[in-house]
Write an enzyme that holds these catalytic residues in place. Structure first.
Site, PDB file in Angstrom:
ATOM      1  CG  ASP A 185     -12.844   5.200   7.820  1.00 11.27           C
ATOM      2  OD1 ASP A 185     -13.965   5.233   8.130  1.00 11.27           O
ATOM      3  OD2 ASP A 185     -13.306   5.734   6.492  1.00 11.27           O
ATOM      4  CD  GLU A 188     -11.459  -2.538   7.091  1.00  4.56           C
ATOM      5  OE1 GLU A 188     -10.731  -0.763   6.486  1.00  4.56           O
ATOM      6  OE2 GLU A 188     -12.459  -1.802   5.593  1.00  4.56           O
ATOM      7  CG  HIS A 207     -14.306   1.431   4.954  1.00  2.47           C
ATOM      8  ND1 HIS A 207     -13.123   0.134   4.581  1.00  2.47           N
ATOM      9  CD2 HIS A 207     -14.257   1.916   4.192  1.00  2.47           C
ATOM     10  CE1 HIS A 207     -13.205   0.730   3.324  1.00  2.47           C
ATOM     11  NE2 HIS A 207     -13.390   1.527   2.895  1.00  2.47           N
ATOM     12  NE  ARG A 213      -9.792  -0.618  -0.785  1.00  2.12           N
ATOM     13  CZ  ARG A 213     -10.912   0.300  -0.334  1.00  2.12           C
ATOM     14  NH1 ARG A 213     -11.256   1.187   0.676  1.00  2.12           N
ATOM     15  NH2 ARG A 213     -11.549   0.532  -1.486  1.00  2.12           N
TER      16      ARG A 213
HETATM   17  P1  NAD Z   1      -7.819   7.922  -7.327  1.00  6.20           P
HETATM   18  O1  NAD Z   1      -7.694   6.494  -8.871  1.00  6.20           O
HETATM   19  O2  NAD Z   1      -8.721   9.267  -8.349  1.00  6.20           O
HETATM   20  O3  NAD Z   1      -6.455   8.482  -6.980  1.00  6.20           O
HETATM   21  C1  NAD Z   1      -6.036   7.927  -6.716  1.00  6.20           C
HETATM   22  C2  NAD Z   1      -4.344   8.470  -6.870  1.00  6.20           C
HETATM   23  O4  NAD Z   1      -3.051   7.891  -6.064  1.00  6.20           O
HETATM   24  C3  NAD Z   1      -3.754   8.811  -8.092  1.00  6.20           C
HETATM   25  O5  NAD Z   1      -3.107  10.081  -8.537  1.00  6.20           O
HETATM   26  C4  NAD Z   1      -2.463   7.617  -8.469  1.00  6.20           C
HETATM   27  O6  NAD Z   1      -1.476   7.896  -8.948  1.00  6.20           O
HETATM   28  C5  NAD Z   1      -1.904   7.667  -6.953  1.00  6.20           C
HETATM   29  N1  NAD Z   1      -1.021   6.565  -6.574  1.00  6.20           N
HETATM   30  C6  NAD Z   1      -1.483   5.362  -7.542  1.00  6.20           C
HETATM   31  N2  NAD Z   1      -0.666   4.833  -7.352  1.00  6.20           N
HETATM   32  C7  NAD Z   1       0.853   5.438  -6.424  1.00  6.20           C
HETATM   33  C8  NAD Z   1       1.934   5.558  -4.943  1.00  6.20           C
HETATM   34  N3  NAD Z   1       2.091   4.010  -5.706  1.00  6.20           N
HETATM   35  N4  NAD Z   1       2.560   6.702  -4.435  1.00  6.20           N
HETATM   36  C9  NAD Z   1       1.463   7.841  -4.791  1.00  6.20           C
HETATM   37  N5  NAD Z   1       0.309   7.465  -5.483  1.00  6.20           N
HETATM   38  C10 NAD Z   1      -0.216   6.519  -5.920  1.00  6.20           C
HETATM   39  O7  NAD Z   1      -8.538   7.278  -6.178  1.00  6.20           O
HETATM   40  P2  NAD Z   1      -9.321   8.342  -5.318  1.00  6.20           P
HETATM   41  O8  NAD Z   1     -11.189   7.915  -5.478  1.00  6.20           O
HETATM   42  O9  NAD Z   1      -9.187   9.252  -5.286  1.00  6.20           O
HETATM   43  O10 NAD Z   1      -9.618   7.040  -3.905  1.00  6.20           O
HETATM   44  C11 NAD Z   1      -8.011   6.917  -3.794  1.00  6.20           C
HETATM   45  C12 NAD Z   1      -8.418   5.574  -2.217  1.00  6.20           C
HETATM   46  O11 NAD Z   1      -9.246   5.603  -1.141  1.00  6.20           O
HETATM   47  C13 NAD Z   1      -9.214   4.761  -3.220  1.00  6.20           C
HETATM   48  O12 NAD Z   1      -8.058   3.815  -3.707  1.00  6.20           O
HETATM   49  C14 NAD Z   1      -9.688   3.457  -1.771  1.00  6.20           C
HETATM   50  O13 NAD Z   1      -8.765   3.196  -1.560  1.00  6.20           O
HETATM   51  C15 NAD Z   1     -10.362   4.473  -0.740  1.00  6.20           C
HETATM   52  N6  NAD Z   1     -11.245   5.620  -0.806  1.00  6.20           N
HETATM   53  C16 NAD Z   1     -11.604   4.878   0.900  1.00  6.20           C
HETATM   54  C17 NAD Z   1     -13.212   5.302   1.186  1.00  6.20           C
HETATM   55  C18 NAD Z   1     -13.654   5.291   2.538  1.00  6.20           C
HETATM   56  O14 NAD Z   1     -14.387   4.921   2.939  1.00  6.20           O
HETATM   57  N7  NAD Z   1     -12.963   5.214   3.804  1.00  6.20           N
HETATM   58  C19 NAD Z   1     -14.016   5.691  -0.145  1.00  6.20           C
HETATM   59  C20 NAD Z   1     -13.660   5.348  -1.076  1.00  6.20           C
HETATM   60  C21 NAD Z   1     -12.165   5.627  -2.166  1.00  6.20           C
END
Ligand code: NAD
Length: 325
Positions: A254, A259, A291, A230
């Site tokens: 990305d 954005e 994105h 994000r």
């Molecule tokens: P997920 O929930 O499986 O994993 C997120 C991880 O971050 C978890 O292990 C959690 O414990 C950790 N976390 C939470 N707070 C934290 C902190 N303060 N410090 C460190 N770690 C912390 O999520 P995911 O499916 O792996 O997705 C991750 C991120 O990817 C999403 O939040 C989303 O913003 C982003 N995303 C982007 C796209 C894209 O097209 N660019 C698509 C999907 C997801």
């Protein structure tokens, strides 16, 4: 027939939602993003379906409540744009927690490879029959350290891809995986010792601007930052200054903090009024994409299937497995 109003709908959404819907809902596709000006389009609908750059603030949610709509179906995983705690509790919010973590992790590695080995520049050069390779050198990833912040679904896959390249891993997560076959460390060490830093944590109050002037100051001068998570995780101006002054090696982005006003639309005729984004995009050590890390056929199909299933469950009065609470 129940009516779904979809905001920020693109041709690829329509293709997969029409295919997976099988005629069970009447779906109205609107290209406009959801905000206080466009929310009125949802009048008469039973479901609002929104995406990452729709603005579901308190006022928008209150309008949705006034219209008697009981469910907002986010067709994405992140929900930092949804003020789901506001309102009177009559609206349920659901999301798609995982549609293809491979899509995002693979794209993160794609960005890293492209920026590091300057493949985007080579592509442009050879298109004009310029076969000169001066200035296109990068670094071997083999043996380098990848710092991964957030080791959830996407972070874990990114780690295994990096391991395939023979990279060393330093990970940081609020909840470390006790069975991990890689090393967890503190944020300070991760910023100092990594050659590549990839962000895979959600945007929360705690993670907002996790990449800032101070943390950038700890990074190696050749370090590459990859952000597919994000935009709000990075303080854009601090990142821009560091890139301009060559205090870090590069950034592959990305996502971008502001954005919502620009991404997913064609501004090539009018240009953009966001100077930081314009300058970042133009910098030689920066790669910006719009994105699109999620954008694979598999992910789009999963998004449509899970979103429609979430809506089915709501109308069937079933437990909402993917409710945002
Ligand atoms: P997920 O929930 O499986 O994993 C997120 C991880 O971050 C978890 O292990 C959690 O414990 C950790 N976390 C939470 N707070 C934290 C902190 N303060 N410090 C460190 N770690 C912390 O999520 P995911 O499916 O792996 O997705 C991750 C991120 O990817 C999403 O939040 C989303 O913003 C982003 N995303 C982007 C796209 C894209 O097209 N660019 C698509 C999907 C997801």
């Amino acid at each position: 027939m129940k009516k779904i109003v979809m905001f920020d709908a693109k041709a690829y959404d329509k293709k997969w939602f029409d295919e997976c819907n099988g005629g069970r809902y009447e779906i109205h596709y609107f290209e406009s993003k959801l905000n206080i000006e466009t929310v009125q389009l949802a009048q008469g609908a039973d479901v609002v379906c929104a995406f990452v750059n729709d603005d579901l603030n308190k006022d928008v949610i209150s309008k949705i409540e006034e219209m008697g709509i009981g469910i907002v179906a986010m067709r994405c995983a992140g929900y930092s744009n949804v003020d789901y705690k506001s309102g009177n509790g009559n609206v349920k919010f659901v999301r798609v927690p995982a549609y293809s973590p491979y899509a995002v992790a693979e794209f993160a590695m794609g960005l890293l490879l492209t920026l590091n080995r300057k493949i985007h520049k080579a592509y442009n050069r050879t298109k004009e029959y310029n076969f000169n390779i001066n200035g296109l050198s990068g670094m071997d990833l083999y043996g380098k350290t990848a710092g991964v912040i957030g080791t959830g679904k996407i972070g874990k896959i990114f780690i295994s891809i990096c391991k395939g390249f023979g990279m060393k891993i330093l990970a940081y997560d609020l909840y470390p995986d006790t069975e991990a076959d890689y090393e967890y460390t503190d944020l300070d060490t991760l910023f100092r010792e990594s050659d590549i830093i990839s962000l895979h944590c959600p945007l929360t109050e705690q993670t907002k601007h996790i990449v800032n002037e101070e943390s950038i100051g700890k990074m190696k001068s050749h370090a590459i930052l990859v952000n597919t998570s994000r935009g709000g995780l990075c303080e854009s101006q601090a990142l821009f200054n560091a890139l301009k002054e060559k205090r870090i090696g590069g950034a592959a982005l990305d996502v971008y903090e502001e954005e919502a006003e620009w991404f997913f639309e064609d501004h090539s005729e009018k240009g953009i009024r966001d100077d930081t984004l314009a300058l970042l995009t133009a910098m030689p050590n920066v790669l910006v994409t719009s994105h699109q890390a999620f954008l694979t056929e598999e992910a789009l199909k999963n998004i449509a299937e899970v979103t429609l299933q979430n809506i089915d469950d709501y109308f069937a009065g079933k437990k909402l497995e993917n409710e945002i609470v």
